[in-house]
Write a protein that holds these residues in place. Sequence first.
Motif, PDB file in Angstrom:
ATOM      1  N   ASN A 214      11.791 -49.629   9.634  1.00 15.87           N
ATOM      2  CA  ASN A 214      11.126 -48.776  10.618  1.00 15.87           C
ATOM      3  C   ASN A 214      11.405 -49.253  12.038  1.00 15.87           C
ATOM      4  OD1 ASN A 214       8.255 -48.589  12.310  1.00 15.87           O
ATOM      5  ND2 ASN A 214       8.872 -46.666  11.329  1.00 15.87           N
ATOM      6  N   PHE A 215      11.439 -50.550  12.244  1.00 16.71           N
ATOM      7  CA  PHE A 215      11.708 -51.090  13.570  1.00 16.71           C
ATOM      8  C   PHE A 215      13.134 -50.790  14.005  1.00 16.71           C
ATOM      9  CE2 PHE A 215       7.686 -52.591  13.465  1.00 16.71           C
ATOM     10  CZ  PHE A 215       7.361 -53.619  14.329  1.00 16.71           C
ATOM     11  N   THR A 216      14.072 -50.719  13.055  1.00 19.75           N
ATOM     12  CA  THR A 216      15.458 -50.396  13.380  1.00 19.75           C
ATOM     13  C   THR A 216      15.698 -48.903  13.491  1.00 19.75           C
ATOM     14  OG1 THR A 216      16.019 -50.475  11.013  1.00 19.75           O
ATOM     15  CG2 THR A 216      16.350 -52.482  12.308  1.00 19.75           C
ATOM     16  N   ALA A 221       7.684 -43.219  10.300  1.00 24.27           N
ATOM     17  CA  ALA A 221       6.349 -43.243   9.697  1.00 24.27           C
ATOM     18  C   ALA A 221       6.037 -41.925   8.997  1.00 24.27           C
ATOM     19  CB  ALA A 221       5.310 -43.543  10.771  1.00 24.27           C
ATOM     20  N   GLU A 222       6.541 -40.815   9.536  1.00 25.37           N
ATOM     21  CA  GLU A 222       6.288 -39.522   8.904  1.00 25.37           C
ATOM     22  C   GLU A 222       6.896 -39.451   7.516  1.00 25.37           C
ATOM     23  OE1 GLU A 222       4.403 -37.070   9.849  1.00 25.37           O
ATOM     24  OE2 GLU A 222       3.767 -38.156  11.653  1.00 25.37           O
ATOM     25  N   VAL A 270       3.258 -46.534  11.626  1.00 24.54           N
ATOM     26  CA  VAL A 270       2.623 -45.504  12.449  1.00 24.54           C
ATOM     27  C   VAL A 270       2.368 -46.026  13.856  1.00 24.54           C
ATOM     28  CG1 VAL A 270       0.521 -44.145  12.732  1.00 24.54           C
ATOM     29  CG2 VAL A 270       1.605 -44.284  10.490  1.00 24.54           C
ATOM     30  N   VAL A 271       1.840 -47.237  13.959  1.00 25.91           N
ATOM     31  CA  VAL A 271       1.574 -47.820  15.276  1.00 25.91           C
ATOM     32  C   VAL A 271       2.876 -48.027  16.043  1.00 25.91           C
ATOM     33  CG1 VAL A 271       0.649 -49.848  16.462  1.00 25.91           C
ATOM     34  CG2 VAL A 271      -0.547 -48.915  14.474  1.00 25.91           C
ATOM     35  N   ASN A 272       3.928 -48.484  15.348  1.00 24.64           N
ATOM     36  CA  ASN A 272       5.198 -48.721  16.026  1.00 24.64           C
ATOM     37  C   ASN A 272       5.835 -47.427  16.514  1.00 24.64           C
ATOM     38  OD1 ASN A 272       7.607 -50.421  16.688  1.00 24.64           O
ATOM     39  ND2 ASN A 272       8.556 -49.153  15.113  1.00 24.64           N
ATOM     40  N   ASP A 273       5.760 -46.354  15.718  1.00 24.20           N
ATOM     41  CA  ASP A 273       6.329 -45.076  16.147  1.00 24.20           C
ATOM     42  C   ASP A 273       5.584 -44.502  17.343  1.00 24.20           C
ATOM     43  OD1 ASP A 273       8.141 -45.346  14.167  1.00 24.20           O
ATOM     44  OD2 ASP A 273       7.518 -43.605  12.980  1.00 24.20           O
ATOM     45  N   LYS A 274       4.262 -44.642  17.363  1.00 24.71           N
ATOM     46  CA  LYS A 274       3.500 -44.174  18.515  1.00 24.71           C
ATOM     47  C   LYS A 274       3.869 -44.974  19.766  1.00 24.71           C
ATOM     48  CE  LYS A 274      -0.537 -42.379  16.028  1.00 24.71           C
ATOM     49  NZ  LYS A 274      -2.006 -42.494  15.824  1.00 24.71           N
ATOM     50  N   ARG A 275       4.010 -46.256  19.616  1.00 25.51           N
ATOM     51  CA  ARG A 275       4.397 -47.080  20.768  1.00 25.51           C
ATOM     52  C   ARG A 275       5.792 -46.724  21.254  1.00 25.51           C
ATOM     53  NH1 ARG A 275       7.602 -51.310  21.151  1.00 25.51           N
ATOM     54  NH2 ARG A 275       7.865 -51.316  18.880  1.00 25.51           N
ATOM     55  N   ARG A 279       6.864 -45.006  24.879  1.00 23.89           N
ATOM     56  CA  ARG A 279       7.825 -45.686  25.744  1.00 23.89           C
ATOM     57  C   ARG A 279       8.990 -44.782  26.102  1.00 23.89           C
ATOM     58  NH1 ARG A 279      10.782 -50.326  22.802  1.00 23.89           N
ATOM     59  NH2 ARG A 279      11.681 -48.459  21.854  1.00 23.89           N
ATOM     60  N   ASN A 280       9.393 -43.892  25.189  1.00 28.14           N
ATOM     61  CA  ASN A 280      10.553 -43.034  25.439  1.00 28.14           C
ATOM     62  C   ASN A 280      10.234 -41.826  26.299  1.00 28.14           C
ATOM     63  OD1 ASN A 280      12.167 -44.699  23.897  1.00 28.14           O
ATOM     64  ND2 ASN A 280      11.837 -43.543  22.014  1.00 28.14           N
TER      65      ASN A 280
END
Length: 321
Positions: A214-216, A221-222, A270-275, A279-280
């Motif tokens: 997910n980080f890469t 998350a969806e 989910v938290v990483n995708d929202k962050r 940012r984007n």
Amino acid sequence: MTTQASANGTRPKGKSKPPKAVKVPKDPEGRMPLGEHIRELRTRLFRASVGIALGAIAGWFVHEWVIHELAHTVCDIKNVNGIGKPTKYCKNGLLTITGATAGLSVSLKVSLLVGLLLSSPVWLYQLWAFIAPGLHKNEKKYSIGFVSAAVPLFAAGAGLCYLIFPSIMKVLLGFTPDVASNNLPLETFIGFFMRMVLIFGVSFEIPLIVVALNFTGVLSAERLKKTWRYVTFGIFIFAAAAVPTGEPLGMTALAAPMCLLYYTAIGIAVVNDKRRAARNINANLSPDEASDLDLSPVPVDQARPVEQVRRSFDDDYDDLT
């Protein structure tokens, strides 16, 4: 002629100076050709192998103690008789050894098992370092966190295997008929235990790999939320196949922690995708540039009335007038 040309500082015709090798800068996003990926994988595998070898050397000094601890998982089982001679550590005579090299083979296997456990920070870091080039610079700082989480997870899986292993062996050996005596070679027993430890340890690493993907940007998350039912069903099928007894207790003991860790991985994704989305949004905007406005028309019945503020006399004229 050649001597004179050299003395004058000129190079003879027909001979050119070899070009210097130009060092290709690294791609900031971690992209590299297929050949570079293969060489990177070879380097990481070599370093991981060296770490496991050093851990196995350290494991050689404690392999006898490890064998004694593992023997208790089957030698303390009652109502099971082996064909071997009862010993101090195995009173039911279940464990046997055959062949001149069997003892050396068992010692090497136990040393390798200890080496895998001791060197887990090394080869887990090499795994992360192979994935890390695909991350952004601000995301590579999670390397220490990845290894810090991967080592306890692998140790927790191995510890859970050690806790339920006596129950697994008791169920399996319970099928021995009363008219027969069982013969369990020590080499086969150690090999079976090593496979179980690897299965449990690697199973606990799967949620962490999901977070890394997910980080890469490989898994969103969806997608994880849409497939959680199928993954849960697959985890229970995997647990039923991994635990040889197939009993509900052993299967649940492996599947329940895996499901809990997988759901935790979904929450982190989910938290990483929202962050990342936050940012984007303003990634390409300068400090003096306004963000995009929503200019889509609104139906009349949903439109809000414009608030009219009554202006006073002082608002129209300043003090000088």
